[in-house]
Design a protein around this motif. Sequence first.
Motif, PDB file in Angstrom:
ATOM      1  N   SER A 102       0.844  -1.202   0.000  1.00 46.41           N
ATOM      2  CA  SER A 102       0.000   0.000   0.000  1.00 46.41           C
ATOM      3  C   SER A 102       0.880   1.253   0.000  1.00 46.41           C
ATOM      4  O   SER A 102       2.050   1.211   0.412  1.00 46.41           O
ATOM      5  N   PHE A 103       0.313   2.357  -0.453  1.00 47.69           N
ATOM      6  CA  PHE A 103       1.060   3.615  -0.486  1.00 47.69           C
ATOM      7  C   PHE A 103       1.518   3.994   0.925  1.00 47.69           C
ATOM      8  O   PHE A 103       2.648   4.440   1.122  1.00 47.69           O
ATOM      9  N   GLU A 104       0.640   3.820   1.890  1.00 48.44           N
ATOM     10  CA  GLU A 104       0.965   4.186   3.278  1.00 48.44           C
ATOM     11  C   GLU A 104       2.185   3.401   3.780  1.00 48.44           C
ATOM     12  O   GLU A 104       3.065   3.945   4.443  1.00 48.44           O
ATOM     13  N   TYR A 105       2.232   2.129   3.446  1.00 52.48           N
ATOM     14  CA  TYR A 105       3.352   1.270   3.860  1.00 52.48           C
ATOM     15  C   TYR A 105       4.665   1.753   3.233  1.00 52.48           C
ATOM     16  O   TYR A 105       5.690   1.865   3.909  1.00 52.48           O
ATOM     17  N   LEU A 106       4.610   2.049   1.940  1.00 51.22           N
ATOM     18  CA  LEU A 106       5.820   2.490   1.221  1.00 51.22           C
ATOM     19  C   LEU A 106       6.321   3.820   1.786  1.00 51.22           C
ATOM     20  O   LEU A 106       7.516   4.019   1.960  1.00 51.22           O
ATOM     21  N   LYS A 107       5.395   4.703   2.063  1.00 45.61           N
ATOM     22  CA  LYS A 107       5.744   6.023   2.594  1.00 45.61           C
ATOM     23  C   LYS A 107       6.434   5.881   3.949  1.00 45.61           C
ATOM     24  O   LYS A 107       7.428   6.545   4.221  1.00 45.61           O
ATOM     25  N   LYS A 108       5.931   4.993   4.756  1.00 49.06           N
ATOM     26  CA  LYS A 108       6.520   4.770   6.088  1.00 49.06           C
ATOM     27  C   LYS A 108       7.917   4.175   5.971  1.00 49.06           C
ATOM     28  O   LYS A 108       8.802   4.454   6.760  1.00 49.06           O
ATOM     29  N   ARG A 109       8.107   3.332   4.951  1.00 51.27           N
ATOM     30  CA  ARG A 109       9.367   2.615   4.781  1.00 51.27           C
ATOM     31  C   ARG A 109      10.494   3.505   4.267  1.00 51.27           C
ATOM     32  O   ARG A 109      11.664   3.239   4.522  1.00 51.27           O
ATOM     33  N   LEU A 110      10.133   4.534   3.502  1.00 47.77           N
ATOM     34  CA  LEU A 110      11.167   5.375   2.892  1.00 47.77           C
ATOM     35  C   LEU A 110      11.591   6.488   3.853  1.00 47.77           C
ATOM     36  O   LEU A 110      10.770   7.298   4.263  1.00 47.77           O
ATOM     37  N   SER A 111      12.873   6.523   4.170  1.00 48.22           N
ATOM     38  CA  SER A 111      13.403   7.593   5.024  1.00 48.22           C
ATOM     39  C   SER A 111      13.510   8.866   4.193  1.00 48.22           C
ATOM     40  O   SER A 111      13.368   8.829   2.966  1.00 48.22           O
ATOM     41  N   GLU A 112      13.797   9.978   4.874  1.00 51.45           N
ATOM     42  CA  GLU A 112      13.950  11.250   4.138  1.00 51.45           C
ATOM     43  C   GLU A 112      15.048  11.164   3.093  1.00 51.45           C
ATOM     44  O   GLU A 112      14.915  11.676   1.987  1.00 51.45           O
ATOM     45  N   SER A 113      16.140  10.480   3.433  1.00 52.56           N
ATOM     46  CA  SER A 113      17.250  10.398   2.473  1.00 52.56           C
ATOM     47  C   SER A 113      16.880   9.498   1.285  1.00 52.56           C
ATOM     48  O   SER A 113      17.327   9.722   0.163  1.00 52.56           O
ATOM     49  N   GLU A 114      16.041   8.507   1.541  1.00 50.55           N
ATOM     50  CA  GLU A 114      15.587   7.644   0.434  1.00 50.55           C
ATOM     51  C   GLU A 114      14.612   8.411  -0.472  1.00 50.55           C
ATOM     52  O   GLU A 114      14.606   8.193  -1.686  1.00 50.55           O
ATOM     53  N   ILE A 115      13.814   9.283   0.122  1.00 48.81           N
ATOM     54  CA  ILE A 115      12.901  10.101  -0.680  1.00 48.81           C
ATOM     55  C   ILE A 115      13.711  11.113  -1.511  1.00 48.81           C
ATOM     56  O   ILE A 115      13.406  11.342  -2.682  1.00 48.81           O
ATOM     57  N   ALA A 116      14.779  11.631  -0.929  1.00 49.09           N
ATOM     58  CA  ALA A 116      15.614  12.614  -1.627  1.00 49.09           C
ATOM     59  C   ALA A 116      16.229  12.039  -2.912  1.00 49.09           C
ATOM     60  O   ALA A 116      16.530  12.773  -3.848  1.00 49.09           O
ATOM     61  N   LYS A 117      16.390  10.730  -2.957  1.00 50.56           N
ATOM     62  CA  LYS A 117      16.954  10.081  -4.154  1.00 50.56           C
ATOM     63  C   LYS A 117      15.919   9.932  -5.259  1.00 50.56           C
ATOM     64  O   LYS A 117      16.248   9.521  -6.362  1.00 50.56           O
TER      65      LYS A 117
END
Length: 165
Positions: A102-117
């Motif tokens: 689910s989108f919620e699960y993926l969002k929780k799993r990605l840290s800020e640095s992973e989102i920055a990539k």
Amino acid sequence: MMKVKNIIFIGFMGSGKSTIARALAKELDLVFLDSDSLIEAKFDQKVSEIFKEKGEGFFRQEEQKVANFLCSCNGGSIASGGGFIHVLDFDKIGFCVYLKASFEYLKKRLSESEIAKRPLFYDEVQAKRLYNERLNKYEQKANLILDVENKSIDELVIEIKKVIK
Ligand code: S3P
């Protein structure tokens, strides 16, 4: 030898495609490949820099070149970028496993640095919209759909082995 030519992992950003492709490659003694890493290596630039400097269209063209190459490969455990399903001849690459969450699960799993990539995850509203647009496409391409939520890498590797060995 695997029953299939290659195994390719698809799914949204953060679903664990690279981690699982790598684990399966070790387990089955396959070659681990990652479409994002191949493009990053060519330009000696991170995906985020390529998007910023050269644009998304340029990145998608590079994905197509990687796809053409992968069609002629054998014995790969391949992690693909979240948008890689749009390449021509995707179906010729090999056995496709969709790592679903689910989108919620993926969002929780990605840290800020992973989102920055990930340029297409910077804006959460847009990321959610992209997730919804992609859902059907992932399901259509998949030969196997695995729900990855709350499962360990080992569990997932066992499930995949049952199907492809
Ligand atoms: C993208 C996903 C990224 C990367 C690029 C675009 C997408 O890969 O290819 O930022 O369109 O979903 P990951 O799925 O490995 O994060």
